[in-house]
Design an enzyme around this catalytic site. Structure first.
Site, PDB file in Angstrom:
ATOM      1  N   ASN A  12       3.747   3.846  -9.449  1.00 61.43           N
ATOM      2  CA  ASN A  12       4.720   4.005  -8.364  1.00 61.43           C
ATOM      3  C   ASN A  12       4.349   2.992  -7.291  1.00 61.43           C
ATOM      4  OD1 ASN A  12       6.303   4.817  -6.241  1.00 61.43           O
ATOM      5  ND2 ASN A  12       5.307   6.818  -5.976  1.00 61.43           N
ATOM      6  N   LYS A  14       5.873   2.164  -4.719  1.00 63.08           N
ATOM      7  CA  LYS A  14       6.317   2.561  -3.364  1.00 63.08           C
ATOM      8  C   LYS A  14       6.963   1.365  -2.659  1.00 63.08           C
ATOM      9  CE  LYS A  14       2.896   6.195  -3.456  1.00 63.08           C
ATOM     10  NZ  LYS A  14       2.032   7.108  -2.730  1.00 63.08           N
ATOM     11  N   HIS A 100       9.500  12.995  -5.006  1.00 64.36           N
ATOM     12  CA  HIS A 100       8.157  12.606  -4.566  1.00 64.36           C
ATOM     13  C   HIS A 100       7.901  13.215  -3.189  1.00 64.36           C
ATOM     14  CE1 HIS A 100       4.788  10.228  -3.178  1.00 64.36           C
ATOM     15  NE2 HIS A 100       4.555   9.945  -4.439  1.00 64.36           N
ATOM     16  N   GLU A 102       6.587  12.115  -0.630  1.00 64.80           N
ATOM     17  CA  GLU A 102       6.913  11.256   0.516  1.00 64.80           C
ATOM     18  C   GLU A 102       8.408  11.318   0.820  1.00 64.80           C
ATOM     19  OE1 GLU A 102       5.004   7.713  -0.946  1.00 64.80           O
ATOM     20  OE2 GLU A 102       3.044   8.662  -0.630  1.00 64.80           O
ATOM     21  N   GLU A 170       1.477  16.463  -8.062  1.00 61.55           N
ATOM     22  CA  GLU A 170       0.822  15.599  -7.084  1.00 61.55           C
ATOM     23  C   GLU A 170       0.493  16.407  -5.830  1.00 61.55           C
ATOM     24  OE1 GLU A 170       1.811  11.150  -7.788  1.00 61.55           O
ATOM     25  OE2 GLU A 170       3.282  12.011  -6.438  1.00 61.55           O
ATOM     26  N   GLY A 176      -2.980   8.995  -1.816  1.00 59.91           N
ATOM     27  CA  GLY A 176      -3.382   7.896  -0.949  1.00 59.91           C
ATOM     28  C   GLY A 176      -4.600   8.193  -0.087  1.00 59.91           C
ATOM     29  N   SER A 214      -4.499   9.755  -5.976  1.00 64.31           N
ATOM     30  CA  SER A 214      -5.789   9.055  -5.977  1.00 64.31           C
ATOM     31  C   SER A 214      -6.390   8.900  -7.373  1.00 64.31           C
ATOM     32  CB  SER A 214      -6.783   9.741  -5.031  1.00 64.31           C
ATOM     33  OG  SER A 214      -6.308   9.674  -3.694  1.00 64.31           O
TER      34      SER A 214
HETATM   35  P1  PGA Z   1      -1.909   7.355  -4.928  1.00 64.19           P
HETATM   36  O1  PGA Z   1      -0.346   7.789  -4.953  1.00 64.19           O
HETATM   37  O2  PGA Z   1      -2.295   7.047  -6.332  1.00 64.19           O
HETATM   38  O3  PGA Z   1      -1.950   6.155  -4.016  1.00 64.19           O
HETATM   39  O4  PGA Z   1      -2.653   8.526  -4.384  1.00 64.19           O
HETATM   40  C1  PGA Z   1       0.166   8.566  -5.986  1.00 64.19           C
HETATM   41  C2  PGA Z   1       1.636   8.804  -5.776  1.00 64.19           C
HETATM   42  O5  PGA Z   1       2.054   9.013  -4.630  1.00 64.19           O
HETATM   43  O6  PGA Z   1       2.428   8.796  -6.745  1.00 64.19           O
END
Ligand code: PGA
Length: 252
Positions: A12, A14, A100, A102, A170, A176, A214
């Site tokens: 992803n 982003k 997601h 976010e 997640e 992140g 992560s």
């Molecule tokens: P990350 O993000 O691997 O940077 O923690 C995962 C995601 O949001 O899909």
């Protein structure tokens, strides 16, 4: 006994990267596949919408799959700035991430909207990757399993099947941050999601349930070895070809 589904490792990207560097990243992944051999997983990259075209041109007719990060629930109409599932399918994507955390946080998306987006994806012939996950406060309150099962209940389309839909767990607090749940905690939630799928779809063991939050090359093998983990949804580490490749190679 249904065979264990093939691993899926999804990057992803982003809101990161411009055209040239994004195409270069895709080319680096193709070079790694050519030099090291195909990994034991399906590889998917989900660039920002405006880069689906150029990155799609780079990965066309290769084993790297293409996906989008979001779609609108309607097929077309007066929705300035939005992108529909048929448009995403038309641009060469096979997958789309929906719900997601976010987007749930930044755009106030709730389970009903996520379900509508997943339904739109299915109608367009795309495979939705439906994301669920608890906040830190919910985990600390001992409500992680209850929260994700509620999100599953509210977000999974009636037409979902093991072949046409992917789930992603997640934990919001692991995205992140460099923090990951323990293996036991991941196993508990994935087992609960598997249980939640039973009764809703005909082959619950065959649906892929990804872990995200992560995931890095140095923790991927341990996470991917957990019984009901069928792949990874990778953010930060998907922006570096070597790191993403290391995760893909952890699929044994
Ligand atoms: P990350 O993000 O691997 O940077 O923690 C995962 C995601 O949001 O899909």
């Amino acid at each position: 006994m249904v065979e264990k589904p093939r691993f899926l490792v999804a990057g992803n990207w982003k809101m990161n990267g411009l055209r040239d560097e994004s195409q270069a990243l895709a080319r680096q992944l193709l070079d790694l596949i050519a030099s090291d051999g195909a990994p034991g997983c399906d590889m998917l990259v989900c660039p920002p919408a405006i880069l689906i075209g150029p990155v799609g041109a780079t990965v066309r007719d290769t084993s790297i799959l293409l996906g989008a990060q979001d779609c609108h629930p309607n097929g077309a109409g007066a929705h300035t700035g939005d992108i529909s599932a048929p448009m995403i399918a038309d641009s060469g994507c096979a997958y789309v991430i929906v719900g997601h955390s976010e987007r749930r946080a930044d755009h106030g998306e709730d389970d009903a909207l996520v379900r509508a987006k997943a339904e739109a994806a299915l109608e367009a012939g795309l495979i939705p990757i439906i994301c669920v996950g608890e906040t830190l406060a919910e985990r600390d309150a001992g409500r992680a399993v209850e929260v994700v099962l509620g999100q599953l209940d509210g977000s999974l389309p009636g037409a979902a099947s093991a072949a046409n839909t992917v789930l992603a767990y997640e934990p919001v607090w692991a995205i992140g941050t460099g923090r990951t749940p323990t293996g036991d905690d991941i196993a508990q939630v994935h087992d609960a999601l598997r249980g939640g799928l039973a009764g809703r779809i005909s082959e619950p063991d065959a649906m892929r349930i990804l872990y995200g939050g992560s995931v890095k090359p140095d923790n991927a093998a341990e996470i991917l070895a957990i019984e009901n983990v069928n792949g990874a949804l990778v953010g930060g580490a998907s922006l570096k070809a070597d790191d993403f490749w290391g995760i893909c190679q952890s699929c044994a």
